[in-house]
Design a protein around this motif. Sequence first.
Motif, mmCIF file in Angstrom:
data_model
loop_
_atom_site.group_PDB
_atom_site.id
_atom_site.type_symbol
_atom_site.label_atom_id
_atom_site.label_comp_id
_atom_site.label_asym_id
_atom_site.label_seq_id
_atom_site.Cartn_x
_atom_site.Cartn_y
_atom_site.Cartn_z
ATOM 1 N N VAL A 48 23.452 14.541 96.477
ATOM 2 C CA VAL A 48 24.642 13.758 97.134
ATOM 3 C C VAL A 48 24.838 12.646 96.327
ATOM 4 O O VAL A 48 25.632 11.707 96.864
ATOM 5 C CB VAL A 48 24.343 13.396 98.457
ATOM 6 N N ARG A 49 24.246 12.472 95.239
ATOM 7 C CA ARG A 49 24.379 11.241 94.338
ATOM 8 C C ARG A 49 25.785 10.762 93.961
ATOM 9 O O ARG A 49 26.525 11.638 93.457
ATOM 10 C CB ARG A 49 23.611 11.314 93.101
ATOM 11 N N LYS A 50 26.284 9.737 93.963
ATOM 12 C CA LYS A 50 27.490 9.045 93.537
ATOM 13 C C LYS A 50 27.483 7.815 92.601
ATOM 14 O O LYS A 50 26.838 6.874 93.292
ATOM 15 C CB LYS A 50 28.434 9.040 94.552
ATOM 16 N N ASP A 51 27.483 8.003 91.443
ATOM 17 C CA ASP A 51 27.211 6.840 90.417
ATOM 18 C C ASP A 51 28.508 6.591 90.054
ATOM 19 O O ASP A 51 29.406 6.998 89.229
ATOM 20 C CB ASP A 51 26.352 7.542 89.162
ATOM 21 N N THR A 52 28.884 5.053 90.488
ATOM 22 C CA THR A 52 30.135 4.558 90.137
ATOM 23 C C THR A 52 30.018 3.783 88.879
ATOM 24 O O THR A 52 31.171 3.095 88.471
ATOM 25 C CB THR A 52 30.524 3.612 91.436
ATOM 26 N N ARG A 53 28.848 3.498 88.386
ATOM 27 C CA ARG A 53 28.829 3.211 87.052
ATOM 28 C C ARG A 53 29.157 3.887 86.012
ATOM 29 O O ARG A 53 29.167 5.112 85.974
ATOM 30 C CB ARG A 53 27.115 2.601 86.536
ATOM 31 N N HIS A 54 29.661 3.386 84.855
ATOM 32 C CA HIS A 54 30.002 4.114 83.647
ATOM 33 C C HIS A 54 29.087 5.260 83.227
ATOM 34 O O HIS A 54 28.037 4.703 82.978
ATOM 35 C CB HIS A 54 30.555 3.151 82.514
ATOM 36 N N ASN A 55 29.557 6.475 83.018
ATOM 37 C CA ASN A 55 28.669 7.240 82.263
ATOM 38 C C ASN A 55 29.438 8.301 81.788
ATOM 39 O O ASN A 55 30.646 8.418 81.808
ATOM 40 C CB ASN A 55 27.795 8.035 83.510
ATOM 41 N N PHE A 56 28.924 9.261 81.047
ATOM 42 C CA PHE A 56 29.552 10.368 80.249
ATOM 43 C C PHE A 56 30.496 11.229 80.931
ATOM 44 O O PHE A 56 31.395 11.892 80.251
ATOM 45 C CB PHE A 56 28.610 11.210 79.217
ATOM 46 N N SER A 57 30.230 11.320 82.146
ATOM 47 C CA SER A 57 30.695 12.392 83.004
ATOM 48 C C SER A 57 32.215 12.509 82.925
ATOM 49 O O SER A 57 32.783 11.376 82.998
ATOM 50 C CB SER A 57 30.222 12.544 84.388
#
Length: 444
Positions: free
Chosen positions: A283-292
């Motif tokens: 259920v992870r939601k990563d609002t930091r910048h990443n390559f996705s």
Amino acid sequence: MTFKKHLIISTVVRVFLIYYGEVQDSLSDVQYTDVDYRVVTDAANHVLSFGSPFKRHTYRYTPLLAYLVIPNLLIHPSFGKFVFSLFDIFIGVLIKWILLNCYRSNKISIETKLLKLETLNNRNKYLIKRKNEILNSNNEALPQKYIRMAELSAYCWLYNPLTMIIATRGNGDCVSCSLVLLSIYFFLKNGQSNLQHFISGFFLGLSIHFRLYPLGFCLAFYLATLSKPPATLKDYLRAVLQPNTHQIALVLGTAVALVTATALFYWLYGYQFLYESVLYHLVRKDTRHNFSLYFYLQYLSSTFEVTVLEKLLTFLPQLILILMLTVRYGQHRQTLAFGLFAIAFVMVTYNPVVTSQYFVWFLSLLPLCVKNFKNIGIRKAVFIPVMWFISQGGWLLPAYLLEFKGWNTFEFIWIQSIVFFFSNILILQMLISNYEIAYNYKVD
């Protein structure tokens, strides 16, 4: 130079990078050491105090990882980096072992075919000469060019600057990659006994315990145990409902490792372990910048609740591609390694969260397939890595300006994420179109 000397050189390079990282950490705002390395070390401190590693906020790994770096607190803060670097070197050794096993398996297969041809009174002079060449040599001996090819494939990992940096920064994904390769090693090893399949499944289960991504490999391993690849839906149903002894041993080994490790740590740390190390990643939601590709969508919708339909639409393309690649390449032992590589590549490319450490998931499998790209050509062989690194570099610049300079570069990061996504798609398409099964003792 011998393979041992290359291992020594690659080890020295990693030791140098570890000490260089300490210098950079002390002089620069841009830290060499991975943030997660500090998180894992803090978790180990809790373990050392007979507490739960999950008392450390954002620790979301198996407790085994915290146990591995306990010497960080007792011996030296960089001890864990040396441990991860040893696993990194071990991956190179495993790559060589796996390829040598593949070559020997093909050698034995050809020996058997030639002997059958002899019983049919085949008088072809080439076949008789070829048979004598193989049978007069030691059964375990291989021509030098095949040993050399296995070593060159291992060097693709040992001297890869990206994987060296990731390990020496203190990232532990090389542990799960080692377990995946151990599973492949025993799966493809000569003999094909039930015990080998059980051991293969055991390491696969441990790798899933460390990281969830090897779950995507399970069906490919399962189908590759069949003596005859399924051709129809009925065959697939029969493979599931009427498993052979190898499949039972494989599933049993996977279940024993996974269930035992999960039950043990659930008993020690309760539901918090289950949520942080397993459920959170679903259920992870990563609002930091990443390559996705999905990073900017997650950032803009961070204050909204994600619906089930949105989750489904995010994971559906990935799931469909994994199933297609499994059916195409996961049914044969000869193509299993490439199938696992392609599956890992898709899982990383389409994942809602993508960081540099995820790249080792497929980079550790790519050297197993190098022998199958003999006809790719020098231009494509140079173009593919250059395009991949350039597309990453284009992303890293606005990411640096955002994190360290405070510039609002979210839109530029999103554009570069799109470029990186399509670069990966193009690379996978080129690799698939140039992939060929290598029969190393081919008889014309």
